[in-house]
Write a protein that holds these residues in place. Structure first.
Motif, short mmCIF file in Angstrom:
data_model
loop_
_atom_site.label_atom_id
_atom_site.label_comp_id
_atom_site.label_asym_id
_atom_site.label_seq_id
_atom_site.Cartn_x
_atom_site.Cartn_y
_atom_site.Cartn_z
N HIS A 222 32.35 34.62 16.52
CA HIS A 222 33.43 35.01 16.76
C HIS A 222 34.42 33.38 15.91
O HIS A 222 35.41 33.63 15.22
CB HIS A 222 33.99 35.46 17.81
CG HIS A 222 34.61 33.61 18.54
ND1 HIS A 222 32.97 33.53 19.21
CD2 HIS A 222 34.66 33.10 18.92
CE1 HIS A 222 33.30 32.85 20.18
NE2 HIS A 222 34.61 32.31 20.09
N THR A 225 36.94 33.03 12.77
CA THR A 225 38.83 33.78 12.99
C THR A 225 39.75 33.20 12.80
O THR A 225 40.57 33.52 12.19
CB THR A 225 38.12 34.67 14.25
OG1 THR A 225 36.97 35.58 14.18
CG2 THR A 225 39.27 35.80 14.48
N PRO A 226 39.70 32.63 13.96
CA PRO A 226 41.45 31.20 13.97
C PRO A 226 41.44 31.03 12.23
O PRO A 226 42.65 31.44 12.08
CB PRO A 226 41.13 30.63 15.09
CG PRO A 226 39.71 31.06 16.07
CD PRO A 226 39.16 32.42 14.82
N TYR A 229 42.22 33.17 9.71
CA TYR A 229 43.62 34.45 10.21
C TYR A 229 44.64 33.37 9.69
O TYR A 229 45.64 33.87 8.66
CB TYR A 229 43.69 34.99 11.18
CG TYR A 229 43.19 36.03 11.59
CD1 TYR A 229 41.76 36.24 11.67
CD2 TYR A 229 43.65 37.21 11.84
CE1 TYR A 229 40.29 37.30 11.58
CE2 TYR A 229 43.35 38.39 12.37
CZ TYR A 229 41.49 37.88 12.43
OH TYR A 229 41.11 39.45 12.28
N GLN A 230 44.52 31.82 10.10
CA GLN A 230 45.72 31.18 9.61
C GLN A 230 45.36 30.85 8.26
O GLN A 230 46.75 30.80 7.94
CB GLN A 230 45.07 30.08 10.43
CG GLN A 230 46.82 28.78 10.53
CD GLN A 230 46.17 27.65 11.62
OE1 GLN A 230 44.98 27.33 11.45
NE2 GLN A 230 46.89 26.56 11.14
N SER A 237 45.51 38.64 6.36
CA SER A 237 45.65 38.58 7.87
C SER A 237 45.78 39.28 8.40
O SER A 237 44.45 40.19 8.94
CB SER A 237 46.07 37.65 8.50
OG SER A 237 45.88 36.33 7.69
N ALA A 241 42.29 41.94 10.39
CA ALA A 241 42.52 42.58 11.27
C ALA A 241 42.28 43.73 11.75
O ALA A 241 41.68 44.71 12.60
CB ALA A 241 43.80 42.27 12.17
N LYS A 293 49.25 33.97 13.94
CA LYS A 293 48.21 34.22 13.39
C LYS A 293 47.17 34.10 14.11
O LYS A 293 46.27 34.80 13.88
CB LYS A 293 48.02 33.67 11.91
CG LYS A 293 49.38 33.87 10.79
CD LYS A 293 49.52 33.56 9.93
CE LYS A 293 49.13 33.55 8.63
NZ LYS A 293 49.24 32.93 7.42
N ARG A 294 47.00 32.57 14.74
CA ARG A 294 45.78 32.57 15.54
C ARG A 294 45.61 33.58 16.43
O ARG A 294 45.16 33.85 17.27
CB ARG A 294 45.68 31.09 15.93
CG ARG A 294 45.77 30.35 14.91
CD ARG A 294 45.66 28.90 15.03
NE ARG A 294 44.47 28.31 15.59
CZ ARG A 294 43.34 27.51 14.98
NH1 ARG A 294 43.29 27.92 13.55
NH2 ARG A 294 41.90 27.49 15.34
N GLY A 297 44.77 36.66 16.15
CA GLY A 297 43.50 36.86 15.90
C GLY A 297 42.79 36.65 16.83
O GLY A 297 41.46 37.64 16.96
N TYR A 298 42.83 35.95 17.74
CA TYR A 298 42.33 35.77 19.09
C TYR A 298 42.57 37.34 19.72
O TYR A 298 41.47 38.05 20.31
CB TYR A 298 42.87 35.22 19.55
CG TYR A 298 42.57 33.32 19.97
CD1 TYR A 298 40.98 32.89 19.24
CD2 TYR A 298 43.30 32.89 19.52
CE1 TYR A 298 40.56 32.34 19.66
CE2 TYR A 298 42.71 31.09 19.48
CZ TYR A 298 41.17 30.98 18.97
OH TYR A 298 40.80 30.06 18.73
N SER A 300 42.61 39.85 18.31
CA SER A 300 41.97 40.95 17.29
C SER A 300 40.25 41.06 17.68
O SER A 300 40.11 41.80 18.87
CB SER A 300 41.55 40.60 16.05
OG SER A 300 40.84 39.96 15.90
#
Lengths: 475, 172
Positions: A222, A225-226, A229-230, A237, A241, A293-294, A297-298, A300
């Motif tokens: 994973h 991801t952050p 997404y950021q 983003s 997701a 946004k992060r 992400g988490y 998701s």
């Protein structure tokens, strides 16, 4: 190809023809509004043609694709999400400097890739669909090529996705070595349980799991991801997701059920370990997160953990519950990212807690839409997210996997903390500092009000959708 | 039969490791050619001579030439002295040894394997063409879309927009 083949492919044809038309149009004269209109038209046509195709299914096209109610339903979810994302990106993309029309071309081809994944019944179509999706995403993520973060995210995704594709391909190769076929249903015919899986085959399936796990951001895979997404533009983003995960999830469910993975105790242990880790770790990482946004992400990551629990139940009801959950998760996530993206401009991205602090006192309607999305993601009653979580946990209890149910409940409770933190930030009074947000475009407002209404409506009256799912969708 | 495969496989792995261990791009590409050749030999041993030929024509032929062109255009300034230093025997002896091993492997394989060796039979161009234009036709069409995305994406990320204002008026 026969006439029926083409009739069954009609829903994806607009997604393939749309980019070509836009490309030719851009070569003649660039016009942002017209490009946007054609994109919307292509997606709407694709969505409408799904209903037209229903009488012809189930039907398989050569060895590559199978079109049944399952794939049509996923196709519907994918195209609807893409449509909402196009609506929320209108204002943000319009104000970007430089060329903008390419965004819609590539968004359509990415949607095409995800749609093909939903219908894939063979390793060939699976991999081609996945690559069409991934290559489009590389470009979409680094679309703002002047921004360092955006390009960095694109390169990160490029390298990791290419490595995971290599894993996936190697795994497919090993499975092919054992069975001599690449079609899911023929694989299924050769795998009669209980069967002893040879180390070679186990390695093959394991490598495929690594590849798929990366695309779905399950826990050991994973870490990208952050950052991605950021760095990506906010509508993109949302796209990663939702649409990209939807396509991969569709093919994952189809493949896992074709090989009856849930009957094998090795797979059962591996998948449940991944599910537990995904649900918990995603939450713990999100708790202290200040960047929205992060955080999403988490969130998701956590939600994908919820959905793969359903792979372990291994019956039709489980699949129905997971599709319902997926749909609600998509709509809520697009709502949350949508609010961020209609508030953002190229120079001033709205993405931290501080940026949305006191949003309610400036833009009450947007704050309300964001609140609905957050409450739905958290799974509070009266929102659709509650029904989705309830349905999923209900099926898990019925299947008697109580340990996983316990983890799901614990994870829901933890997640409440960080979703509500966003809501409290929006409703708290700020100091006197002035924040200026861009004016809300009509299409953004339309999408966000649609999302809010759907979240509330399905939260109060979900029966018809669940009945439709039970009537049509199975594997 | 298996021995030939293992020799070609070892050459493939060695040359690929050397590709990523090189400091100089051109030297890495030299090893990459050897790597593609060894993969072609593996395809040949698996009774797919057509794919082996494609591997050489497309990868070793077209793609690597493109790579080399780009790499050479990027460092246009090359001094004669530097060129001398790059062409030391150390750089080309190992690829040549690997290539010779591969060549001997192929020659012995051609003379010793009863053809065809796998029960599926030899894959000839006709089989491939028929498969691609009947049951795998949608896959060919999707590949076309895939390449289109690649082209548009490369164009977007690589293009530089025209400046509208004189740089004197530009804001910092």
């Amino acid at each position: 190809m026969t006439a029926t083949d083409i009739l069954c492919l009609v829903p994806v044809l607009p997604l393939a023809v749309g980019p070509l038309i836009i490309m030719i149009m851009v070569a003649i004269k660039r016009n942002y509004e017209l490009t946007y209109g054609i994109t919307l038209l292509a997606l709407l046509l694709g969505f409408a043609f799904i209903f037209y195709t229903i009488p012809f299914v189930p039907h398989s096209i050569g060895p590559l694709f199978v079109i049944d109610h399952f794939s049509l339903f996923f196709l519907g979810i994918i195209i609807l999400s893409a449509l909402l994302i196009v609506l929320i990106s209108y204002g943000f993309i319009k104000k970007l400097s430089g060329f903008k029309e390419e965004y819609y071309i590539i968004l359509l081809t990415a949607t095409l890739g995800a749609a093909l994944l939903a219908m894939a019944n063979d390793f060939v179509s699976f991999f081609l669909g996945l690559e069409t999706l991934s290559i489009s995403l590389y470009v979409l993520i680094s679309f703002q090529k002047r921004k360092r973060l955006s390009v960095e995210a694109g390169v990160k995704y490029l390298i990791l996705a290419a490595a995971s594709s290599a894993f996936l391909l190697f795994g497919m190769g090993l499975v092919y070595v054992r069975f001599g076929t690449m079609q899911f249903d023929q694989l299924a015919a050769q795998l009669i349980y209980p069967v002893h899986l040879s180390p070679l085959l186990l390695l093959g399936f394991g490598m495929m799991l690594v590849g798929l796990g990366f695309k779905l951001a399950l826990v050991p895979f994973h870490a990208w991801t952050p950052d991605v997404y950021q760095g990506a533009p906010t509508p993109v983003s949302a796209y990663i997701a939702t649409v990209s995960k939807g396509g991969v999830m569709a093919v994952f469910i189809r493949f896992f059920f074709a090989v009856h993975g849930y009957q094998n105790h090795v797979f059962f242990i591996i998948i449940s370990a991944i599910a537990i880790l995904t649900m918990l770790l995603g939450n713990f990482l999100a708790i202290r997160q200040k960047n929205l946004k992060r955080l999403l992400g988490y969130s998701s990551i956590t939600n994908m953990g919820f959905i793969i629990v359903i792979l372990l139940i291994g019956n039709k009801q489980g699949v129905q519950a997971s599709i319902f959950y997926l749909l609600i998760y998509f709509i809520s996530t697009i709502g949350a990212f949508g609010v961020l993206s209609v508030l953002s401009t190229e120079d001033k991205m709205v993405e931290t807690m501080k940026d949305v602090k006191g949003l309610y006192w400036r833009k009450p309607w947007l704050a309300a839409a964001m609140t609905f999305s957050m409450l739905s993601l958290a799974g509070l009653p009266l929102t659709a997210g509650f029904i989705a979580k309830f349905y999923l946990i209900f099926e898990a209890v019925k299947a008697d996997i109580l340990f996983l149910v316990f983890v799901m409940l614990a994870s829901s409770i933890i997640s409440l903390y960080y979703y509500l933190r966003v809501v409290t930030a929006m409703f708290s009074k700020t100091g006197e500092e002035e924040k200026t947000y861009p004016a809300l475009s009509f299409s953004g407002g339309l999408a966000l009000s649609f999302i809010s209404v759907v979240i509330l409506f399905l939260g109060v009256y979900p029966g018809w959708l669940i009945e439709m799912l039970i009537k049509f969708v199975g594997l | 039969m298996n021995l030939f495969f293992y020799i070609a496989g070892i050459v493939a792995i060695l040359s690929t490791i050397m590709v990523i261990a090189q400091k100089n791009a051109i030297h890495a590409l030299l090893y990459m050619i050897v790597s593609f050749f060894s993969i072609a030999v593996i395809f040949y041993l698996l009774d797919a001579p057509f794919i082996a030929a494609l591997e050489i024509i497309i990868y070793a032929g077209a793609i690597l030439v493109l790579f080399i062109f780009v790499t050479m255009m990027l460092n246009i300034v090359i001094e004669k002295k530097k060129e001398k230093r790059w062409l030391k025997p150390k750089m080309w002896v190992i690829p040549i040894i690997l290539a010779v091993v591969l060549f001997l492997d192929l020659v012995f394989a051609v003379y010793s394997i009863p053809f065809p060796s796998v029960d599926k039979g030899v894959v000839m161009p006709k089989h491939l063409g028929v498969a691609l234009f009947t049951q795998y036709l949608p896959a060919v069409e999707i590949s076309a879309m895939l390449l289109l995305v690649g082209v548009i994406g490369a164009y977007h990320l690589g293009s530089q927009e025209k400046k509208v204002t004189h740089r004197f008026f530009e804001k910092k």
